[in-house]
Write a protein that holds these residues in place. Sequence first.
Motif, short mmCIF file in Angstrom:
data_model
loop_
_atom_site.label_atom_id
_atom_site.label_comp_id
_atom_site.label_asym_id
_atom_site.label_seq_id
_atom_site.Cartn_x
_atom_site.Cartn_y
_atom_site.Cartn_z
N PHE A 1 0.83 -1.20 0.00
CA PHE A 1 0.00 0.00 0.00
C PHE A 1 0.87 1.26 0.00
O PHE A 1 0.60 2.22 -0.72
N LEU A 2 1.94 1.25 0.78
CA LEU A 2 2.84 2.39 0.84
C LEU A 2 3.49 2.65 -0.52
O LEU A 2 3.61 3.80 -0.96
N ALA A 3 3.91 1.58 -1.19
CA ALA A 3 4.51 1.73 -2.51
C ALA A 3 3.53 2.36 -3.48
O ALA A 3 3.90 3.19 -4.33
N HIS A 4 2.26 1.97 -3.39
CA HIS A 4 1.23 2.53 -4.26
C HIS A 4 1.00 4.01 -3.95
O HIS A 4 0.95 4.85 -4.86
N LEU A 5 0.90 4.35 -2.68
CA LEU A 5 0.60 5.73 -2.30
C LEU A 5 1.71 6.69 -2.72
O LEU A 5 1.43 7.83 -3.12
N TYR A 6 2.96 6.24 -2.64
CA TYR A 6 4.08 7.15 -2.85
C TYR A 6 4.86 6.86 -4.13
O TYR A 6 6.02 7.26 -4.25
N ALA A 7 4.22 6.21 -5.09
CA ALA A 7 4.88 5.96 -6.38
C ALA A 7 5.30 7.29 -7.00
O ALA A 7 4.49 8.22 -7.10
N GLY A 8 6.56 7.40 -7.37
CA GLY A 8 7.07 8.63 -7.97
C GLY A 8 7.45 9.69 -6.96
O GLY A 8 7.84 10.80 -7.34
N ARG A 9 7.38 9.38 -5.65
CA ARG A 9 7.70 10.34 -4.59
C ARG A 9 8.72 9.71 -3.62
O ARG A 9 8.38 9.36 -2.49
N PRO A 10 9.96 9.56 -4.04
CA PRO A 10 10.92 8.79 -3.23
C PRO A 10 11.22 9.39 -1.86
O PRO A 10 11.34 8.65 -0.88
N VAL A 11 11.35 10.70 -1.75
CA VAL A 11 11.67 11.31 -0.46
C VAL A 11 10.48 11.17 0.49
O VAL A 11 10.63 10.80 1.66
N ALA A 12 9.29 11.45 -0.01
CA ALA A 12 8.08 11.28 0.80
C ALA A 12 7.93 9.83 1.24
O ALA A 12 7.52 9.54 2.38
N TYR A 13 8.25 8.90 0.35
CA TYR A 13 8.17 7.47 0.69
C TYR A 13 9.09 7.15 1.88
O TYR A 13 8.69 6.46 2.82
N CYS A 14 10.34 7.64 1.82
CA CYS A 14 11.28 7.36 2.91
C CYS A 14 10.76 7.92 4.23
O CYS A 14 10.88 7.27 5.27
N CYS A 15 10.19 9.13 4.19
CA CYS A 15 9.61 9.71 5.40
C CYS A 15 8.48 8.83 5.93
O CYS A 15 8.42 8.52 7.13
N ALA A 16 7.56 8.46 5.06
CA ALA A 16 6.40 7.69 5.48
C ALA A 16 6.79 6.32 6.01
O ALA A 16 6.18 5.80 6.95
N PHE A 17 7.82 5.72 5.44
CA PHE A 17 8.25 4.38 5.84
C PHE A 17 8.63 4.34 7.31
O PHE A 17 8.37 3.34 8.00
N VAL A 18 9.24 5.42 7.82
CA VAL A 18 9.67 5.44 9.22
C VAL A 18 8.79 6.37 10.06
O VAL A 18 9.12 6.68 11.21
N ALA A 19 7.66 6.80 9.48
CA ALA A 19 6.67 7.63 10.18
C ALA A 19 7.19 9.01 10.57
O ALA A 19 6.85 9.54 11.63
N LEU A 20 8.03 9.60 9.71
CA LEU A 20 8.40 11.01 9.89
C LEU A 20 7.30 11.87 9.30
O LEU A 20 6.70 11.54 8.28
N ARG A 21 7.07 13.04 9.91
CA ARG A 21 6.00 13.92 9.47
C ARG A 21 6.50 15.36 9.33
O ARG A 21 6.04 16.27 10.05
N PRO A 22 7.46 15.60 8.46
CA PRO A 22 7.97 16.97 8.29
C PRO A 22 6.85 17.92 7.86
O PRO A 22 5.97 17.54 7.10
#
Length: 280
Positions: free
Chosen positions: A236-257
């Motif tokens: 699901f995470l891969a689908h949500l953040y396809a094409g958004r690599p930096v946002a994906y990395c943040c979301a993977f570890v639950a960072l919320r800049p």
Amino acid sequence: MEWLNQLHTAAAHGMASEVAAILGKTDDVDAISDGRTALWRAVFARKHENADLLLAAGADPTRPMMSGWSPARLSLATDHPITTDEVLTPTEQAAIVERDRLVAALGRYPETGGFSIACVGGIDSDEAVRRLEAEVVAAEEVPDLTDWWDEPFGDDTEVAIGFTDVPGGCVVVQPWGRAASLPAVTRPLSTDTVVHALYDNPKSGSQGSVDRDGTTVDRDLVPGGWSAAGSTAEVFLAHLYAGRPVAYCCAFVALRPENAEAFTKPARWAILPDRIRWDL
């Protein structure tokens, strides 16, 4: 089956006319390749016209695959949902809301390549600096960083990295090189937590890694890419953040800049010790 590869590739990356042409040569619209159907690939890639063509040709939207995600259920996270009795969980619905917020917060970042980041969950930048045994640069000694490419830290430029606290943890960044993504950096940072790192290689694109509790658990990843293996949440995470690599990395570890400044204007800078310098 050459048509199978052609159909799957067209479903995810091609035009509707390409999909239509291949469907005329297809004897099984639901043929599986790498664990998914052409319809699933079209939905994952948000190729809505392609998905409509496959549905009209008899593709099954309810067939579970990829850790249980049917094409129909996955489509509920898009603006082109397929009619289904399946639903998204409250957690998944919240993840969509956070994706929209995070993508908006990061805005156009990154606009250039060649950078590296480490998104570190659960610790602040004080602890990150301590774990790396890095030497903090006094604020008055930080050089003009208007031009990333001008070796702002002189001979230490390759081992100079920025640190910023954000909700959920901290961000480590090097705008001009790969130091923030080195195993010698990410492994100690990951003690009792998780780190998703990324090096935006100008030659080969995004190169990601995941470290947990001092050990690298995955490497040669493409964060924000079009792959979707893994657990239900990871697909699901891969689908949500396809094409958004930096946002994906943040979301993977639950960072919320709250904005992109953790990546573009680090709160402080530090010089990595010589033992890390030798890994460059």
